[in-house]
Scaffold this motif. Structure first.
Motif, PDB file in Angstrom:
ATOM      1  N   LYS A 156       8.634 -11.825   6.404  1.00 24.57           N
ATOM      2  CA  LYS A 156       9.583 -11.377   5.367  1.00 24.57           C
ATOM      3  C   LYS A 156       9.789  -9.869   5.455  1.00 24.57           C
ATOM      4  N   THR A 157       8.674  -9.144   5.464  1.00 23.53           N
ATOM      5  CA  THR A 157       8.750  -7.689   5.524  1.00 23.53           C
ATOM      6  C   THR A 157       9.450  -7.249   6.807  1.00 23.53           C
ATOM      7  N   SER A 158       9.125  -7.919   7.896  1.00 24.60           N
ATOM      8  CA  SER A 158       9.707  -7.543   9.189  1.00 24.60           C
ATOM      9  C   SER A 158      11.213  -7.779   9.218  1.00 24.60           C
TER      10      SER A 158
ATOM     11  N   TYR B 259       0.434  -6.173  11.484  1.00 29.84           N
ATOM     12  CA  TYR B 259       0.650  -6.948  10.258  1.00 29.84           C
ATOM     13  C   TYR B 259      -0.009  -6.236   9.094  1.00 29.84           C
ATOM     14  N   LYS B 260       0.796  -5.772   8.146  1.00 25.29           N
ATOM     15  CA  LYS B 260       0.219  -5.251   6.916  1.00 25.29           C
ATOM     16  C   LYS B 260       0.645  -6.173   5.783  1.00 25.29           C
ATOM     17  N   VAL B 261      -0.352  -6.803   5.183  1.00 24.00           N
ATOM     18  CA  VAL B 261      -0.072  -7.775   4.139  1.00 24.00           C
ATOM     19  C   VAL B 261       0.610  -7.099   2.950  1.00 24.00           C
ATOM     20  N   THR B 262       1.699  -7.674   2.509  1.00 24.30           N
ATOM     21  CA  THR B 262       2.378  -7.166   1.319  1.00 24.30           C
ATOM     22  C   THR B 262       1.660  -7.702   0.090  1.00 24.30           C
ATOM     23  N   ILE B 263       1.375  -6.831  -0.866  1.00 26.18           N
ATOM     24  CA  ILE B 263       0.884  -7.343  -2.145  1.00 26.18           C
ATOM     25  C   ILE B 263       1.921  -6.995  -3.202  1.00 26.18           C
TER      26      ILE B 263
ATOM     27  N   TRP C 138      14.009  -7.911  -2.682  1.00 29.11           N
ATOM     28  CA  TRP C 138      12.656  -8.011  -3.219  1.00 29.11           C
ATOM     29  C   TRP C 138      11.774  -8.740  -2.200  1.00 29.11           C
ATOM     30  N   ASP C 139      10.882  -7.954  -1.618  1.00 24.32           N
ATOM     31  CA  ASP C 139       9.995  -8.505  -0.587  1.00 24.32           C
ATOM     32  C   ASP C 139       8.686  -8.885  -1.256  1.00 24.32           C
ATOM     33  N   LEU C 140       8.534 -10.175  -1.538  1.00 30.38           N
ATOM     34  CA  LEU C 140       7.377 -10.609  -2.319  1.00 30.38           C
ATOM     35  C   LEU C 140       6.153 -10.864  -1.453  1.00 30.38           C
TER      36      LEU C 140
HETATM   37 MG   LIG Z   1       5.229  -8.757   3.827  1.00 30.18          MG
END
Ligand SMILES: [Mg+2]
Ligand SMILES: Nc1nc2c(ncn2[C@@H]2O[C@H](COP(=O)(O)OP(=O)(O)OP(=O)(O)O)[C@@H](O)[C@H]2O)c(=O)[nH]1
Lengths: 163, 508
Positions: A17-19, A33-37, A59-61
């Motif tokens: 998603k973030t990417s 990979y950095k986990v989104t919180i 909105w990147d959840l």
């Molecule tokens: Mg993410």
């Protein structure tokens, strides 16, 4: 005309998603990979053929496989949803029907796009077969890494929100 | 005082902002971010742009957890509270960056490990599938190739019986050798695929170890002699006679190593030594050792000689080096042992391994008892003085062995036929009491002959007991032979006892 629309990116963790947002917004990619919180919010303004100047608030959840637990505050005022799964990990799309039902229940009228990401890692024919077998109708098959189909997916969402 | 502490505690972490209905800043204490009166929050961060859509849906107060806010190089992870006041909006920003960063590293570790697990599970499924496919492929392939191979072999046989000049005869002989090699290779590939796919299960039964070792000594003394080599056997007298293990597999391991030793030794001797390491409780640890005076193995190849057919066609490797050693390695691993070797170029090679074999207590009387049992079986069931047996077997070695095994009882006339095509004629002309038949014989296979016999219209022929002898490892094959009409199947190699038991069981 100027419009502002809130778009949620949902899906299991690590699906990209973030990417995808990073590729769409700043045309870049990272292998790390950095986990989104919680939630990251970014914005991209697109000029649509209709003449609309659409401001997409993305909105990147935080990724989760328990969509029913997503906080209500995140969902309020949502105009569109992009549901992302990872084509290399069946766990991220095996229960897609249930996931989509939950999403539809939560954000009633918003259009939902289904995106299978990480296509650069697999043979497209294999994916098509796998998706057929699982009865999954994806709207876009993307690669955040190569950029393939990324703009197309976001712009499709934009034009649906313009309508 | 209290105010001072409070400021110390929360001063840097909570910001209050008052907004007008349009979202413009009226007042801000600027604890976290700098916001000036009249600033538009929409411009400050896109989060606030989406509020337009959210606020109408919200109650009087709404809380957002874990929102990333960044502005002018400053990045905080916050909880945000929005509260509607009379014609104004109160925004409270809680800076919880530290707290959320801790949560982030927990989530990071958790997600990474779950994803890793998923990918490994997937890899395994894929590997298993590929392995299954490979096994199936090998099985089909070796099955399919058997027929053309059989016709090549029988045509070669037919060819060898025609008028040939010396050169042609030589060529036919080479053909025969190649055929035999091909057949062996096929069987080896099947064994390896069964071992590697875990389909091969050990069958643990009591058997006479000494007899097995004697049989090997007998067989390989002859084989070595044929190759111009000397064969020296040293069998420890302290070895238990009866042990419980998989006799066929032990035999397979030993014959593979022994064959290999003969193959790579031009002059000198093969030494076969079996020694007791120790006995403990009811287990005997036994060292098997086979050394030759062959050319030895270069150090660089010591590892690779055990690898199986994926690597065996390495062009540096000697042609026909075979799969025997990788079978040895696989079988020994199944028996919790490991093949080891030392080798010196041009001096020779020594293979050895230890097996832990169970042996029954008390050990010594049992064989005698068995022999007695056998004797009583023999005495009871025999109605005639002498029986006529037909042995269908093309391997001279096996012919000799069977002859030796049966002649001791002095109860049989034995006729030998080594060509499948001649069996029916023989059976019709002479009234046999029993047939011992190898499955793999030239021209017509043993199971085909069995079928022909069973389909024969006359009593006395169609019901002759047939005992099949085979080297096959597959239960399916054995079932197929029985379905073809064979009464019993004895796996090669067999002991005298086994053969006699089967023979007497089916004699009328
Ligand atoms: Mg993410
Ligand atoms: N090869 C390849 N890797 C990708 C692609 N998209 C994302 N990745 C990688 O996948 C991993 C996860 O990507 P993210 O974008 O952080 O995934 P996410 O969905 O935001 O994950 P969460 O924030 O935990 O929900 C990262 O290592 C990315 O580099 C892609 O299209 N191809």
């Amino acid at each position: 005309m100027q419009k502002s629309k809130k778009v949620l990116l949902l899906g299991h963790f690590g699906v990209g998603k973030t990417s995808l947002i990073r590729r769409f917004v700043s045309d870049s990619f990272s292998d790390a990979y950095k986990v989104t919180i919680g939630v990251h919010i970014t914005k991209k303004v697109v000029d649509l053929p209709s003449g609309t100047n659409l401001s997409m608030i993305l909105w990147d959840l935080e990724g989760t496989d328990e969509l029913h637990l997503i906080r209500n505050a995140y969902l309020m005022g949502t105009h569109g949803v992009i549901f992302v799964f990872d084509v290399t990990r069946p766990a991220t799309f095996q229960n897609i029907q249930r996931d989509l039902d939950i999403i539809k229940e939560k954000v009633k009228k918003a259009p939902v796009l289904i995106v299978g990401n990480k296509m650069d890692l697999v043979d497209p024919a294999d994916v098509k077969r796998l998706l057929d077998e699982n009865d999954i109708d994806s709207d876009y098959l993307t690669s955040a890494k190569t950029g393939d189909e990324v703009n197309e997916a976001f712009l499709e969402m934009a034009s649906q929100l313009d309508a | 005082m209290l105010e001072k502490y409070k400021t110390q505690f929360i001063g840097n972490s909570i910001q209050f902002v008052v907004l007008d209905e349009k979202g413009l800043v009226r007042e801000s204490d600027n604890t976290c971010f700098l916001l000036k009166t009249g600033d538009s929050l929409k411009e400050f961060h896109p989060f606030f742009e989406s509020l337009e859509a959210i606020v109408p849906e919200a109650n009087n107060e709404i809380t957002f957890n874990c929102i990333h806010l960044e502005s002018e190089g400053k990045e905080l992870i916050t909880d945000l509270v929005l509260r509607r006041e009379d014609n104004a909006l109160l925004l409270v920003i809680y800076d919880l960056t530290q707290h959320y960063n801790e949560y982030q590293s927990v989530a990071q570790a958790r997600n990474e490990s779950i994803i890793q697990e998923q990918l490994i599970a997937l890899k395994n499924i894929e590997l298993e599938e590929r392995e299954r496919f490979k096994d199936q492929f090998i099985r089909n392939f070796s099955h399919e190739i058997r027929n053309p191979l059989t016709s090549i072999m029988s045509l070669t046989q037919v060819l060898s019986q025609t008028d040939l000049n010396a050169e042609q005869e030589q060529m036919v002989q080479y053909l025969n050798q190649s055929n035999a090699q091909l057949r062996l290779l096929l069987e080896d590939i099947l064994s390896i695929s069964m071992i590697s796919s875990g389909k091969l299960q050990l069958v643990e039964k009591e058997f006479n170890l000494i007899k097995l070792l004697n049989l090997l000594t007998f067989t390989y003394t002859a084989k070595a002699k044929e190759a111009g080599l000397e064969f020296v056997a040293e069998i420890d007298e302290k070895l238990p006679q009866i042990v419980a293990s998989d006799r066929l597999r032990i035999y397979q391991v030993l014959t593979n190593i022994l064959d290999n030793a003969i193959k790579y030794t031009e002059t000198g001797q093969i030494e076969f030594s079996v020694q007791l390491n120790q006995k403990r409780a009811n287990k005997a640890n036994i060292r098997f050792e086979i050394s030759d005076t062959g050319r030895g193995i270069p150090e660089a190849q010591l590892e690779s000689i055990f690898t199986s057919f994926t690597q065996v066609y390495d062009k540096d490797k000697e042609q026909g080096s075979g799969l025997g050693l990788s079978i040895v390695k696989g079988l020994l691993r199944l028996m919790d042992s490991e093949i080891q070797l030392t080798s010196e170029l041009d001096q020779g090679t020594r293979f050895f391994f230890d097996l832990n074999l169970k042996y029954p207590l008390p050990s010594s009387q049992r064989t005698d008892k068995k022999d007695e049992v056998l004797d009583t079986v023999v005495r009871k069931t025999l109605k005639k003085d002498k029986y006529k047996l037909l042995l269908v077997e093309d391997d001279v070695m096996i012919q000799t062995v069977v002859f030796k095994f049966l002649s001791g009882t002095d109860r049989f006339f034995i006729e030998i036929v080594s060509d499948g095509a001649k069996v029916m004629e023989e059976v019709v002309n002479t009234q046999y009491d029993l047939i011992i038949m190898d499955i793999n014989i030239p021209n017509i296979s043993g199971d085909q002959i069995a079928r022909l016999i069973r389909d024969f219209p006359f009593k006395g022929i169609k019901d002759i007991p047939i005992i099949g002898v085979t080297g096959t490892l597959y239960d399916e094959d054995i079932a197929a032979y029985k379905a073809a009409g064979m009464n019993a199947i004895i796996p090669k190699p067999f002991a005298q006892e086994e053969l006699l038991k089967a023979v007497f069981r089916y004699l009328k």
